[in-house]
Design a protein around this motif. Structure first.
Motif, short mmCIF file in Angstrom:
data_model
loop_
_atom_site.label_atom_id
_atom_site.label_comp_id
_atom_site.label_asym_id
_atom_site.label_seq_id
_atom_site.Cartn_x
_atom_site.Cartn_y
_atom_site.Cartn_z
N THR A 1 0.84 -1.18 0.00
CA THR A 1 0.00 0.00 0.00
C THR A 1 0.88 1.23 0.00
O THR A 1 1.91 1.27 0.66
N ARG A 2 0.50 2.23 -0.78
CA ARG A 2 1.28 3.45 -0.90
C ARG A 2 2.75 3.10 -1.16
O ARG A 2 3.06 2.44 -2.13
N ASN A 3 3.64 3.54 -0.27
CA ASN A 3 5.06 3.27 -0.45
C ASN A 3 5.56 2.18 0.48
O ASN A 3 6.76 2.08 0.75
N GLU A 4 4.65 1.33 0.97
CA GLU A 4 5.02 0.38 2.01
C GLU A 4 4.63 -1.05 1.65
O GLU A 4 3.73 -1.29 0.85
N ILE A 5 5.32 -1.96 2.30
CA ILE A 5 4.97 -3.37 2.28
C ILE A 5 4.64 -3.77 3.71
O ILE A 5 5.45 -3.58 4.61
N LEU A 6 3.42 -4.28 3.92
CA LEU A 6 2.95 -4.60 5.26
C LEU A 6 2.99 -6.10 5.49
O LEU A 6 2.35 -6.87 4.77
N PHE A 7 3.76 -6.51 6.50
CA PHE A 7 3.77 -7.89 6.96
C PHE A 7 3.04 -7.94 8.29
O PHE A 7 3.45 -7.27 9.25
N THR A 8 1.98 -8.72 8.37
CA THR A 8 1.21 -8.80 9.60
C THR A 8 0.93 -10.25 9.97
O THR A 8 1.02 -11.15 9.13
#
Length: 406
Positions: free
Chosen positions: A348-355
């Motif tokens: 998302t946007r400029n990020e990679i989210l690991f959850t």
């Protein structure tokens, strides 16, 4: 006497008076002051620009160590409710209905239904909810109670386009059918019907509908002579496709398993296989734009408007996990080793989210770590809002609006 020539030269020479000397000296002083002033201003500008670059670099690449809670909302739902990120807001759905929520918990729109196995797909403002294994799907655009479609066969999958068209995969005992509907049409809703015979064409496994609703790509698994073949077929609903019964191309991947199909835009699609991906362009005459093959095992994949993401590594081992980020032309732009436990990854946007579980790890697309945190307890979701560094943080009882800090 003075020679006439010398006399003439003496008359042409300028004589500097005392007043003239001081005037010239004053002019020189003013010029030097202007030069010094200009140099001071230039130096100040350079220093200011350097400071801005340093501060911007720090701000854009800083690692946050914690978060502040800006708002708390009590969750008034059961464990059967699922949440999705929805343009910086929340979309929640269950067997009984669907609704979109803003950051204050206010309901933006909702719809009621009764489904046994609801599945959701989102494209721009449109949302389709399909009852997998049943014969009902409903399309929402946030402005009406929803447009319901009843199918003649059980639904296996549904995809929606940016203009509200819907592709629905229907299963029968010995055949599959992909129907394209326009639920907002005042006339005939069924636009295209693509039948296939399981024995000849194989089982339809996955599909994706182009954002403009004018083409679709379907993957098939064909079992013949004791071998398994994986292939994709390209269908186009414009005048070009009509001349060829909508089928405009195909590609066999032989024994390579096809894991997912995803449109990058209305004229490009990426096909993920067990060892990499292939990008096709021109949906009226599909051709390969790029092919990427990886030696390592693929653990996760994701796509957004600008990038293709693959995480490689051996299942159950976090020591050899590597993030590979590619452009939409298939050029690798970033690799980063990440030794974190996660269950879900998205961009998302400029990020990679690991959850997942108790951990949250945010990696910028330039490779710098934005946020790495162990909440010390299990949580359900971590989604971005529309504001910079602000996120939805959901556990089983509470929706929190948090802002990164530290």
């Amino acid at each position: 006497g003075i020679p006439s020539g010398c006399a003439a030269r003496s008359r042409g020479r300028k004589v500097l008076t005392v007043q003239g000397f001081f005037a010239l000296y004053s002019d020189n002083i003013k010029k030097r002051r202007k030069i010094l002033l200009f140099g001071s201003i230039a130096a100040a500008v350079v220093v200011a620009l350097t400071a801005i670059v340093i501060i911007s670099y720090y701000y854009m690449n800083r690692t946050f160590s914690g978060y502040d809670v800006e708002r708390e909302i009590t969750r008034e739902d059961s464990n059967n409710v699922e949440y999705l990120s929805y343009h910086g807001k929340l979309l929640k759905y269950s067997r009984d209905g669907i609704s979109a929520l803003d950051k204050t918990g206010n309901v933006l729109w909702n719809g009621g239904y009764e489904m046994q196995q609801p599945q959701v797909d989102i494209c721009e403002d449109y949302v389709v909810v399909a009852d997998i294994g049943s014969k009902t799907c409903i399309i929402y655009d946030g402005t009406n109670p929803g447009k319901e479609i009843e199918t003649t066969l059980p639904i296996g999958r549904a995809k929606v386009s940016a203009d509200g068209k819907v592709a629905v995969l229907l299963h029968d005992d010995d055949s599959d059918v992909i129907n394209i509907y326009d639920p907002f049409s005042a006339g005939e809703q069924l636009l295209v019907e693509i039948p296939s015979n399981v024995l000849d064409d194989g089982y339809a496994m996955d599909l994706d509908l182009a954002p403009d609703g004018e083409s679709i790509v379907i993957s098939y698994l064909v079992a013949a002579n004791g071998t398994m073949e994986n292939k994709v077929c390209f269908y186009n609903f414009t005048e070009v496709g009509q001349d060829q019964n909508t089928l405009v191309g195909g590609k066999s991947f032989e024994q390579k398993m096809i894991s997912q199909i995803k449109y990058l835009d209305s004229d490009r699609v990426v096909i993920f296989t067990e060892d990499g991906f292939t990008i096709f362009k021109d949906m009226k005459k599909p051709g390969i734009q790029a092919e990427v093959t990886l030696k390592e095992e693929i653990k996760s994949i994701a796509v957004d408007d600008e990038n293709i993401l693959i995480v490689t590594g051996v299942a159950g081992n976090i020591d050899d996990q590597v993030v590979h980020l590619y452009t939409l032309q298939g050029k690798e732009k970033m690799t980063k080793k990440v030794t974190i436990q996660y269950s879900q990854v998205e961009m998302t946007r400029n990020e990679i989210l690991f959850t997942g579980n108790q951990n949250c790890f945010l990696l910028r697309k330039n490779g710098t770590v934005k946020f790495s945190f162990d909440f010390g307890k299990n949580y359900d979701y971590f989604f971005p809002t529309t504001r910079e560094n602000q996120y939805f943080f959901l556990d089983e009882t509470t929706i929190r609006i948090v802002k990164l800090s530290g």
